[in-house]
Design a protein around this motif. Structure first.
Motif, PDB file in Angstrom:
ATOM      1  N   HIS A 250      27.080  31.410  49.334  1.00 55.71           N
ATOM      2  CA  HIS A 250      27.986  31.645  48.207  1.00 55.71           C
ATOM      3  C   HIS A 250      27.260  32.352  47.073  1.00 55.71           C
ATOM      4  N   ALA A 251      26.004  31.985  46.839  1.00 54.83           N
ATOM      5  CA  ALA A 251      25.238  32.609  45.759  1.00 54.83           C
ATOM      6  C   ALA A 251      24.950  34.072  46.044  1.00 54.83           C
ATOM      7  N   ALA A 252      24.820  34.440  47.314  1.00 51.85           N
ATOM      8  CA  ALA A 252      24.515  35.820  47.673  1.00 51.85           C
ATOM      9  C   ALA A 252      25.753  36.695  47.772  1.00 51.85           C
ATOM     10  N   GLU A 253      26.933  36.109  47.701  1.00 51.89           N
ATOM     11  CA  GLU A 253      28.188  36.840  47.921  1.00 51.89           C
ATOM     12  C   GLU A 253      28.345  38.090  47.052  1.00 51.89           C
ATOM     13  N   PRO A 254      27.940  38.105  45.761  1.00 49.99           N
ATOM     14  CA  PRO A 254      28.120  39.327  44.954  1.00 49.99           C
ATOM     15  C   PRO A 254      27.400  40.549  45.498  1.00 49.99           C
ATOM     16  N   LEU A 255      26.428  40.370  46.405  1.00 47.68           N
ATOM     17  CA  LEU A 255      25.749  41.531  46.993  1.00 47.68           C
ATOM     18  C   LEU A 255      26.726  42.454  47.717  1.00 47.68           C
ATOM     19  N   ARG A 256      27.860  41.909  48.092  1.00 49.75           N
ATOM     20  CA  ARG A 256      28.898  42.704  48.749  1.00 49.75           C
ATOM     21  C   ARG A 256      29.402  43.839  47.848  1.00 49.75           C
ATOM     22  N   LEU A 257      29.198  43.694  46.530  1.00 52.48           N
ATOM     23  CA  LEU A 257      29.721  44.658  45.558  1.00 52.48           C
ATOM     24  C   LEU A 257      28.740  45.765  45.215  1.00 52.48           C
ATOM     25  N   LEU A 258      27.535  45.763  45.829  1.00 50.46           N
ATOM     26  CA  LEU A 258      26.571  46.824  45.556  1.00 50.46           C
ATOM     27  C   LEU A 258      27.134  48.181  45.980  1.00 50.46           C
ATOM     28  N   GLU A 259      26.908  49.186  45.144  1.00 49.87           N
ATOM     29  CA  GLU A 259      27.466  50.521  45.395  1.00 49.87           C
ATOM     30  C   GLU A 259      26.372  51.580  45.328  1.00 49.87           C
ATOM     31  N   ALA A 260      26.265  52.367  46.393  1.00 48.14           N
ATOM     32  CA  ALA A 260      25.331  53.489  46.424  1.00 48.14           C
ATOM     33  C   ALA A 260      25.812  54.478  47.473  1.00 48.14           C
ATOM     34  N   ARG A 261      25.607  55.752  47.210  1.00 46.85           N
ATOM     35  CA  ARG A 261      26.135  56.810  48.080  1.00 46.85           C
ATOM     36  C   ARG A 261      25.582  56.722  49.507  1.00 46.85           C
ATOM     37  N   HIS A 262      24.314  56.352  49.627  1.00 52.09           N
ATOM     38  CA  HIS A 262      23.689  56.263  50.949  1.00 52.09           C
ATOM     39  C   HIS A 262      23.496  54.824  51.407  1.00 52.09           C
ATOM     40  N   GLY A 263      24.116  53.870  50.706  1.00 49.85           N
ATOM     41  CA  GLY A 263      24.099  52.493  51.159  1.00 49.85           C
ATOM     42  C   GLY A 263      22.971  51.654  50.590  1.00 49.85           C
ATOM     43  N   ALA A 264      22.945  50.378  50.997  1.00 46.38           N
ATOM     44  CA  ALA A 264      21.937  49.420  50.572  1.00 46.38           C
ATOM     45  C   ALA A 264      21.171  48.942  51.795  1.00 46.38           C
ATOM     46  N   PHE A 265      19.839  48.852  51.669  1.00 47.65           N
ATOM     47  CA  PHE A 265      18.972  48.486  52.789  1.00 47.65           C
ATOM     48  C   PHE A 265      18.148  47.251  52.423  1.00 47.65           C
ATOM     49  N   PHE A 266      17.716  46.524  53.459  1.00 42.56           N
ATOM     50  CA  PHE A 266      17.047  45.240  53.252  1.00 42.56           C
ATOM     51  C   PHE A 266      15.893  45.072  54.223  1.00 42.56           C
ATOM     52  N   VAL A 267      14.765  44.569  53.704  1.00 41.31           N
ATOM     53  CA  VAL A 267      13.667  44.125  54.567  1.00 41.31           C
ATOM     54  C   VAL A 267      13.297  42.699  54.176  1.00 41.31           C
ATOM     55  N   THR A 268      12.733  41.977  55.118  1.00 41.33           N
ATOM     56  CA  THR A 268      12.392  40.574  54.879  1.00 41.33           C
ATOM     57  C   THR A 268      11.139  40.441  54.020  1.00 41.33           C
ATOM     58  N   GLY A 269      11.104  39.323  53.267  1.00 40.69           N
ATOM     59  CA  GLY A 269       9.901  38.912  52.565  1.00 40.69           C
ATOM     60  C   GLY A 269       9.384  37.622  53.170  1.00 40.69           C
ATOM     61  N   ASN A 270       8.258  37.148  52.693  1.00 41.46           N
ATOM     62  CA  ASN A 270       7.696  35.922  53.264  1.00 41.46           C
ATOM     63  C   ASN A 270       8.620  34.721  53.076  1.00 41.46           C
ATOM     64  N   HIS A 271       9.388  34.675  51.987  1.00 42.45           N
ATOM     65  CA  HIS A 271      10.254  33.524  51.750  1.00 42.45           C
ATOM     66  C   HIS A 271      11.471  33.511  52.671  1.00 42.45           C
ATOM     67  N   GLU A 272      11.845  34.659  53.213  1.00 45.51           N
ATOM     68  CA  GLU A 272      12.910  34.650  54.214  1.00 45.51           C
ATOM     69  C   GLU A 272      12.464  33.863  55.450  1.00 45.51           C
ATOM     70  N   TYR A 273      11.190  33.964  55.797  1.00 46.42           N
ATOM     71  CA  TYR A 273      10.696  33.242  56.965  1.00 46.42           C
ATOM     72  C   TYR A 273      10.537  31.747  56.685  1.00 46.42           C
ATOM     73  N   PHE A 274      10.394  31.383  55.419  1.00 44.58           N
ATOM     74  CA  PHE A 274      10.423  29.965  55.063  1.00 44.58           C
ATOM     75  C   PHE A 274      11.848  29.417  55.118  1.00 44.58           C
ATOM     76  N   SER A 275      12.839  30.318  55.025  1.00 45.64           N
ATOM     77  CA  SER A 275      14.237  29.908  54.888  1.00 45.64           C
ATOM     78  C   SER A 275      15.071  30.129  56.146  1.00 45.64           C
ATOM     79  N   GLY A 276      14.497  30.766  57.151  1.00 49.29           N
ATOM     80  CA  GLY A 276      15.256  31.114  58.351  1.00 49.29           C
ATOM     81  C   GLY A 276      15.625  32.576  58.322  1.00 49.29           C
ATOM     82  N   ALA A 277      14.693  33.439  58.702  1.00 49.64           N
ATOM     83  CA  ALA A 277      14.864  34.885  58.510  1.00 49.64           C
ATOM     84  C   ALA A 277      16.058  35.444  59.269  1.00 49.64           C
ATOM     85  N   GLN A 278      16.220  35.049  60.522  1.00 53.99           N
ATOM     86  CA  GLN A 278      17.270  35.666  61.318  1.00 53.99           C
ATOM     87  C   GLN A 278      18.655  35.385  60.762  1.00 53.99           C
TER      88      GLN A 278
END
Length: 421
Positions: A250-278
């Motif tokens: 629910h806290a991440a839901e506003p990311l749906r509103l990001l706007e850019a002509r070529h899109g939004a991209f994501f790579v993992t950080g170390n804390h994603e692996y502490f939280s369940g990266a997949q």
């Protein structure tokens, strides 16, 4: 052997923290209050409760405690960690002032009261016996205001001033985080970038750290800030979350509103692996972001690549520069998204023109930047390594204490520049 060393280090750190808390209790509670008084009892209770809350804030998430409990202990527990740092620093500065003040006071007291003696009077031998000369008059030095002992007065003045400075610093640093990141703009010239891509803008977002403290409102502030810059592309370079999708989706839901002509991209950080990266890779894809898992996207005028964080090596999913960059056309400019700056040397070997990273938070809490320099080639800003440039963002959120001192949060707009323009 490694476990034994870790245990010894942990034991030493715990012992140091106990000693620091006891010293602060002596200076800020015992020395400033009357024995048995209500103020001393309250101060002693806080000196015990706040460290325990800090331990709870650090451990409940990893222990899988209910998210509501994590939120309950996070605010006081994490804020105390920041307050502890600056109370310790300010009291270390105040300690010699206190000692000098008390020494000078003791010296004045040791001279005793000022004695006023009358002028000697000559008495003629034939004269009748005169009255005895007046006795010396002692002039008492004024007592400390409000009947306080001098030592307690000094303790309250010095300790109160130091505490006010420390808590004011923490308060200002908290306000800086909660009001949201500022926008920083950096121009990066790339030799291989064609003229048609001159002025291409990448909004770099790192280290948001959604969790029990920073939630949906913080995400919305970041999204609003990014969209106001009207970027061509958005790069979220890791450490988006500290927790699971069920707790923080629910806290991440506003990311749906990001706007850019070529899109939004994501790579993992170390804390994603502490939280369940997949689970987060799958979830951000549902929110409209494009995960780059050791992969490359060929944009019209340059290549955009992304590698997994090195923490993923423990799961067999670490960075693979060959998969992301090995077979590309090296006549094209390449921009790499990689959470940690330490992989810059791999980027250099693979002919990357620009690496975009985060991870360091710019130190987050001064003097943490000096510690960050020991573990990272660049703590914040733009630096060159051979033919590769590295830009490190200070991040848009905060880990642990929602406090930043000397390293304000930001969203960076990196504007690419062509030598041909």
């Amino acid at each position: 052997m490694t476990i034994l060393i870790f245990a010894l280090v942990a034991l030493a750190v715990c012992a140091l923290l106990v000693l620091v808390h006891r010293w602060l209790w002596i200076r800020l509670v015992r020395d400033t209050t009357t024995p048995g008084g209500r103020t001393r009892r309250v101060g002693t209770a806080l000196a015990i409760a706040l460290p325990l809350l800090s331990v709870a804030a650090l451990t409940t998430g990893r222990a899988g405690a209910p998210f509501r409990l994590q939120q309950t202990v996070a605010w006081p527990g994490y804020l105390w960690l920041a307050a502890l740092l600056y109370l310790t620093l300010t009291m270390l500065v105040a300690e010699p002032i206190r000692a000098l003040w008390l020494r000078r006071s003791a010296h004045r007291d040791s001279t005793g009261p000022v004695v006023e003696r009358p002028e000697p009077v000559e008495v003629p031998a034939a004269a009748a016996p005169a009255a005895a000369p007046p006795a010396p008059v002692a002039t008492e030095r004024p007592a400390v205001a409000d009947g306080l002992s001098r030592r307690r007065f000094v303790a309250r003045t010095v300790g109160g001033t130091a505490a006010a400075v420390a808590l004011g610093t923490v308060g200002a640093g908290t306000y800086g985080v909660l009001r949201g990141p500022s926008v920083k703009r950096v121009t990066v010239p790339l030799a291989k970038l064609p003229r048609a891509a001159h002025g291409f803008r990448i909004a770099v977002v790192s280290d948001v750290h959604l969790g029990p403290v920073l939630g949906r409102a913080h995400t919305q502030r970041i999204v609003d800030t990014v969209n106001r810059t009207r970027p061509d592309l958005i790069a979220v370079v890791g450490d988006l979350v500290d927790g699971s999708v069920p707790d923080l989706g629910h806290a991440a839901e506003p990311l749906r509103l990001l706007e850019a002509r070529h899109g939004a991209f994501f790579v993992t950080g170390n804390h994603e692996y502490f939280s369940g990266a997949q689970q987060w890779i799958d979830h951000v894809r549902e929110l409209g972001l494009n995960p780059l898992e050791n992969a490359r996207k060929e944009l019209p005028h340059f290549d955009l690549a992304g590698v997994n964080d090195i923490q993923g090596e423990q799961e067999g999913k670490g960075p693979d520069f060959g998969a992301a960059l090995g077979d590309r056309d090296r006549t094209r400019a390449a921009v790499l998204l990689a959470h940690q700056p330490v992989v810059i040397h791999d980027a250099v070997r693979h002919g990357v023109d620009l690496q975009l990273s985060g991870h360091t938070h710019g130190g987050q809490l001064w003097p943490g930047n000096y510690l960050a320099e020991l573990a990272n080639p660049t703590v914040a800003g733009l630096e060159r390594y051979g033919d590769t440039q590295l830009y490190v963002s200070r991040g848009a959120g905060a880990w642990g204490p929602p406090v930043r001192v000397g390293a304000p949060s930001d969203v960076t707009v990196v504007e690419l520049a062509s030598f041909q323009a």
